[in-house]
Design a protein around this motif. Structure first.
Motif, PDB file in Angstrom:
ATOM      1  N   LEU A   1       0.845  -1.207   0.000  1.00  0.00           N
ATOM      2  CA  LEU A   1       0.000   0.000   0.000  1.00  0.00           C
ATOM      3  C   LEU A   1       0.875   1.250   0.000  1.00  0.00           C
ATOM      4  N   VAL A   2       1.984   1.172   0.716  1.00  0.00           N
ATOM      5  CA  VAL A   2       2.852   2.358   0.826  1.00  0.00           C
ATOM      6  C   VAL A   2       3.512   2.666  -0.512  1.00  0.00           C
ATOM      7  N   THR A   3       4.023   1.650  -1.197  1.00  0.00           N
ATOM      8  CA  THR A   3       4.672   1.938  -2.487  1.00  0.00           C
ATOM      9  C   THR A   3       3.637   2.404  -3.513  1.00  0.00           C
ATOM     10  N   LEU A   4       2.463   1.825  -3.465  1.00  0.00           N
ATOM     11  CA  LEU A   4       1.426   2.221  -4.434  1.00  0.00           C
ATOM     12  C   LEU A   4       1.019   3.681  -4.260  1.00  0.00           C
ATOM     13  N   ARG A   5       1.059   4.141  -3.022  1.00  0.00           N
ATOM     14  CA  ARG A   5       0.650   5.517  -2.713  1.00  0.00           C
ATOM     15  C   ARG A   5       1.515   6.537  -3.445  1.00  0.00           C
ATOM     16  N   GLN A   6       2.741   6.116  -3.800  1.00  0.00           N
ATOM     17  CA  GLN A   6       3.638   7.064  -4.461  1.00  0.00           C
ATOM     18  C   GLN A   6       3.249   7.311  -5.923  1.00  0.00           C
ATOM     19  N   ASP A   7       2.394   6.476  -6.449  1.00  0.00           N
ATOM     20  CA  ASP A   7       1.997   6.625  -7.857  1.00  0.00           C
ATOM     21  C   ASP A   7       0.488   6.524  -7.990  1.00  0.00           C
ATOM     22  N   GLU A   8      -0.185   7.516  -7.398  1.00  0.00           N
ATOM     23  CA  GLU A   8      -1.650   7.471  -7.377  1.00  0.00           C
ATOM     24  C   GLU A   8      -2.240   7.255  -8.772  1.00  0.00           C
ATOM     25  N   HIS A   9      -1.631   7.940  -9.764  1.00  0.00           N
ATOM     26  CA  HIS A   9      -2.217   7.909 -11.097  1.00  0.00           C
ATOM     27  C   HIS A   9      -1.975   6.590 -11.816  1.00  0.00           C
ATOM     28  N   LEU A  10      -1.024   5.796 -11.339  1.00  0.00           N
ATOM     29  CA  LEU A  10      -0.748   4.527 -12.014  1.00  0.00           C
ATOM     30  C   LEU A  10      -1.174   3.322 -11.176  1.00  0.00           C
ATOM     31  N   ARG A  11      -1.628   3.587  -9.950  1.00  0.00           N
ATOM     32  CA  ARG A  11      -1.744   2.433  -9.059  1.00  0.00           C
ATOM     33  C   ARG A  11      -2.820   1.428  -9.448  1.00  0.00           C
ATOM     34  N   LEU A  12      -3.739   1.846 -10.324  1.00  0.00           N
ATOM     35  CA  LEU A  12      -4.741   0.855 -10.738  1.00  0.00           C
ATOM     36  C   LEU A  12      -4.172  -0.196 -11.689  1.00  0.00           C
ATOM     37  N   ARG A  13      -2.890  -0.047 -12.049  1.00  0.00           N
ATOM     38  CA  ARG A  13      -2.253  -1.121 -12.832  1.00  0.00           C
ATOM     39  C   ARG A  13      -1.891  -2.300 -11.923  1.00  0.00           C
ATOM     40  N   SER A  14      -2.021  -2.113 -10.621  1.00  0.00           N
ATOM     41  CA  SER A  14      -1.634  -3.199  -9.715  1.00  0.00           C
ATOM     42  C   SER A  14      -2.878  -3.948  -9.248  1.00  0.00           C
ATOM     43  N   LYS A  15      -2.693  -5.236  -8.995  1.00  0.00           N
ATOM     44  CA  LYS A  15      -3.848  -6.068  -8.605  1.00  0.00           C
ATOM     45  C   LYS A  15      -4.342  -5.694  -7.218  1.00  0.00           C
ATOM     46  N   LEU A  16      -3.416  -5.260  -6.369  1.00  0.00           N
ATOM     47  CA  LEU A  16      -3.829  -4.891  -5.012  1.00  0.00           C
ATOM     48  C   LEU A  16      -4.775  -3.692  -5.067  1.00  0.00           C
ATOM     49  N   SER A  17      -4.385  -2.661  -5.795  1.00  0.00           N
ATOM     50  CA  SER A  17      -5.270  -1.502  -5.903  1.00  0.00           C
ATOM     51  C   SER A  17      -6.571  -1.871  -6.592  1.00  0.00           C
ATOM     52  N   GLN A  18      -6.468  -2.744  -7.585  1.00  0.00           N
ATOM     53  CA  GLN A  18      -7.700  -3.146  -8.276  1.00  0.00           C
ATOM     54  C   GLN A  18      -8.683  -3.787  -7.304  1.00  0.00           C
ATOM     55  N   ALA A  19      -8.156  -4.621  -6.411  1.00  0.00           N
ATOM     56  CA  ALA A  19      -9.041  -5.288  -5.445  1.00  0.00           C
ATOM     57  C   ALA A  19      -9.717  -4.238  -4.561  1.00  0.00           C
ATOM     58  N   ILE A  20      -8.943  -3.252  -4.120  1.00  0.00           N
ATOM     59  CA  ILE A  20      -9.493  -2.235  -3.216  1.00  0.00           C
ATOM     60  C   ILE A  20     -10.566  -1.409  -3.919  1.00  0.00           C
ATOM     61  N   PHE A  21     -10.287  -1.020  -5.152  1.00  0.00           N
ATOM     62  CA  PHE A  21     -11.236  -0.116  -5.802  1.00  0.00           C
ATOM     63  C   PHE A  21     -12.431  -0.840  -6.415  1.00  0.00           C
ATOM     64  N   ARG A  22     -12.276  -2.119  -6.665  1.00  0.00           N
ATOM     65  CA  ARG A  22     -13.473  -2.900  -7.013  1.00  0.00           C
ATOM     66  C   ARG A  22     -14.399  -2.983  -5.808  1.00  0.00           C
ATOM     67  N   LEU A  23     -13.775  -3.190  -4.650  1.00  0.00           N
ATOM     68  CA  LEU A  23     -14.555  -3.282  -3.420  1.00  0.00           C
ATOM     69  C   LEU A  23     -15.256  -1.949  -3.138  1.00  0.00           C
ATOM     70  N   ARG A  24     -14.538  -0.867  -3.365  1.00  0.00           N
ATOM     71  CA  ARG A  24     -15.149   0.459  -3.174  1.00  0.00           C
ATOM     72  C   ARG A  24     -16.352   0.647  -4.116  1.00  0.00           C
ATOM     73  N   SER A  25     -16.164   0.240  -5.356  1.00  0.00           N
ATOM     74  CA  SER A  25     -17.243   0.374  -6.319  1.00  0.00           C
ATOM     75  C   SER A  25     -18.455  -0.451  -5.871  1.00  0.00           C
ATOM     76  N   GLN A  26     -18.190  -1.661  -5.379  1.00  0.00           N
ATOM     77  CA  GLN A  26     -19.288  -2.499  -4.892  1.00  0.00           C
ATOM     78  C   GLN A  26     -19.988  -1.848  -3.696  1.00  0.00           C
ATOM     79  N   LEU A  27     -19.200  -1.229  -2.833  1.00  0.00           N
ATOM     80  CA  LEU A  27     -19.794  -0.563  -1.666  1.00  0.00           C
ATOM     81  C   LEU A  27     -20.779   0.517  -2.123  1.00  0.00           C
ATOM     82  N   MET A  28     -20.347   1.353  -3.053  1.00  0.00           N
ATOM     83  CA  MET A  28     -21.221   2.426  -3.538  1.00  0.00           C
ATOM     84  C   MET A  28     -22.501   1.826  -4.128  1.00  0.00           C
TER      85      MET A  28
END
Ligand SMILES: NC(=O)C[C@H](N)C(=O)O
Length: 480
Positions: free
Chosen positions: A142-169
């Motif tokens: 999470l810490v390394t991903l934070r350094q590249d906010e604009h690219l972090r959706l290329r990573s599976k970890l961020s994808q999992a988090i933001f899919r979950l966020r989308s489901q929450l909404m």
């Protein structure tokens, strides 16, 4: 005549049902997920994505293609490019984007049902691989991903988090649809600081580069909203049950892992509520139902988070409990005064995060709980004053390892009392429209606000708000 024409026209303009593969194939660019789901064997199709891995073997290239459409258990599509058809692919590097035309065919390989044979591979953009933050097999955190906010959706970890966020909404909207609420869009620009905490961003005039003239917001002081509540109350007076899911802004110089300058807040307002207990029941029902849906729908995302050692330690409480302990502000103060660290707690002080953590962890044994009936003077002007005249009918919901997850209250709906209160604070003129709700037969209402990012922390076990919003804005930080 016209009626007949319209009917006929309508009939003809309704899209004809196609097979699901053809429909998605023609309407949207095809995704890898659809290839896996629909298995269009032996049909030539086009895919666009990033290459994650390129292996050259004796007779074939093997390419791992990723386009973000798969959930985390299915990782990518393995593309097979026979060397005789593609004698050299030297221009392809890790991270480059490509368009591949090819066919899914049954595989001879014992471990694999199908393979995707490339007929044509076109490079779209190469990737500056030496500077690309996501190296092959790199161990993103999470810490390394934070350094590249604009690219972090290329990573599976961020994808999992933001899919979950989308489901929450999505689950939130679904919940309110089922409970027959009306969704309201409250304004982002407002003239009132609803919370009275002075944490508003004021819209400042600026010099236009082209005209050189000052621009004002129509000569009035305007702020970015800290809460849609006051406007939502007007809607509750019209529709009865309403909610809004909007960004809110707080000029909070707090650099902590719980604070954002722009965060998303679910706000709910219900007319006809006269008992605080009822409001708490509604709140718990919402949390339980939505958490249950997210948990059910995002099992793959949860599994992936677990591979990074991220687990929601206290989610069980949200899923399984129908009630949470309710203590008054006064009881909370007594607990604090019995402790070695906080025995000097003064009357009518507000709780800090340290107090909330102590109460939750030590007194409540890591159990989420409500604190109700705060002293009137600690809380904003709109809360219903209790019969004792000194406390208000409000709640804060305290969640383990987070602290305050939500706040809510019954609202002061009695015209005379409320006018006196606004007069005393000298804000009657600014809030005449809000007072009018009571002047013209206002209903008793109650509601609450739930910060989406903190809720996500509770749902995932992630311990920093900046990891659950794609472009976090916080003290001195507004990058991409
Ligand atoms: N709608 C609400 O009750 C939320 C409350 N105004 C807050 O900002 O915390």
């Amino acid at each position: 005549m016209l009626h007949c024409f319209l009917l006929r026209h309508l009939r003809y303009s309704t899209p004809k049902p196609l097979s699901s593969f053809r429909r998605s194939h023609s309407l949207y660019p095809l995704t890898i997920r659809e290839i896996f789901e629909q298995k269009p064997l032996n049909q030539s199709v086009n895919l666009t994505g990033y290459l994650l891995n390129i292996r050259k073997q004796k007779t074939h290239y093997f390419l791992d293609l990723f386009d973000g459409s798969l959930t985390n258990n299915q990782k990518h599509l393995q593309v097979v490019a026979p060397l005789n058809a593609h004698p050299s692919l030297p221009h392809l590097t890790y991270g480059c984007s490509v368009n591949i035309q090819g066919k899914l065919i049954p595989s001879d390989h014992p471990k694999q049902e199908y393979e995707f044979i490339a007929e044509q591979i076109k490079l779209i953009n190469s990737c500056d691989a030496s500077n690309y933050p996501f190296k092959p097999k790199s161990n993103e955190t999470l810490v390394t991903l934070r350094q590249d906010e604009h690219l972090r959706l290329r990573s599976k970890l961020s994808q999992a988090i933001f899919r979950l966020r989308s489901q929450l909404m999505y689950s939130i909207h679904e919940y309110f649809q089922e409970q027959r609420f009306i969704q309201i869009q409250t304004p982002c620009l407002t003239r009132n600081d609803c919370e009275g905490g002075g944490e508003t961003f004021r819209i400042q005039p600026y010099k236009s580069r082209t005209t050189g003239k000052d621009k004002e917001y129509f000569d009035t002081q305007v702020y970015l909203t800290v809460s849609g509540q006051l406007h939502l109350e007007t809607a509750a007076n019209g529709f009865g049950r309403v909610y809004t899911l909007n960004p809110t802004f707080r000029a909070d110089k707090n650099f902590s892992r719980f604070h954002l300058a722009e965060f998303w807040m679910l706000e709910v307002e219900v007319a006809g509520l006269t008992q605080l207990d009822k409001l708490l029941d509604i709140y718990v029902h919402l949390l339980r139902t939505v958490a249950g849906q997210v948990h059910k729908k995002c099992s793959e995302e949860y599994k992936h988070l677990l591979t990074h050692n991220i687990q929601p330690k206290y989610l069980e409480q949200l899923l399984n409990q129908t009630e949470f302990p309710r203590i008054t502000y006064q009881q909370a103060v007594e607990y604090l005064r019995k402790s070695a660290d906080f025995h000097q707690f003064s009357d009518n002080d507000d709780f800090t995060r340290a107090h909330e953590h102590y109460l939750c962890e030590t007194v409540m044994n890591n159990q989420a709980f409500f604190i109700i009936n705060y002293p009137k003077k600690l809380k904003p002007f709109y809360m219903l004053v209790n019969e004792d005249e000194s406390t208000v009918a409000n709640f804060d919901f305290i969640f383990p390892s987070i602290g305050e997850l939500s706040g809510g209250s019954l609202r002061e709906h009695r015209y005379e009392q409320f006018k006196l209160c606004l007069d005393e604070l000298d804000i009657t003129r600014d809030l005449q429209w809000y007072l009018d709700l009571r002047r013209f037969g206002g209903l008793p209402t109650g509601g609450f606000g739930l910060g989406i990012e903190r809720f996500l922390m509770a749902l995932t076990g992630i311990d920093n708000v900046r990891d659950v919003i794609l472009f976090p804005r916080y003290y001195r930080h507004c990058d991409a």
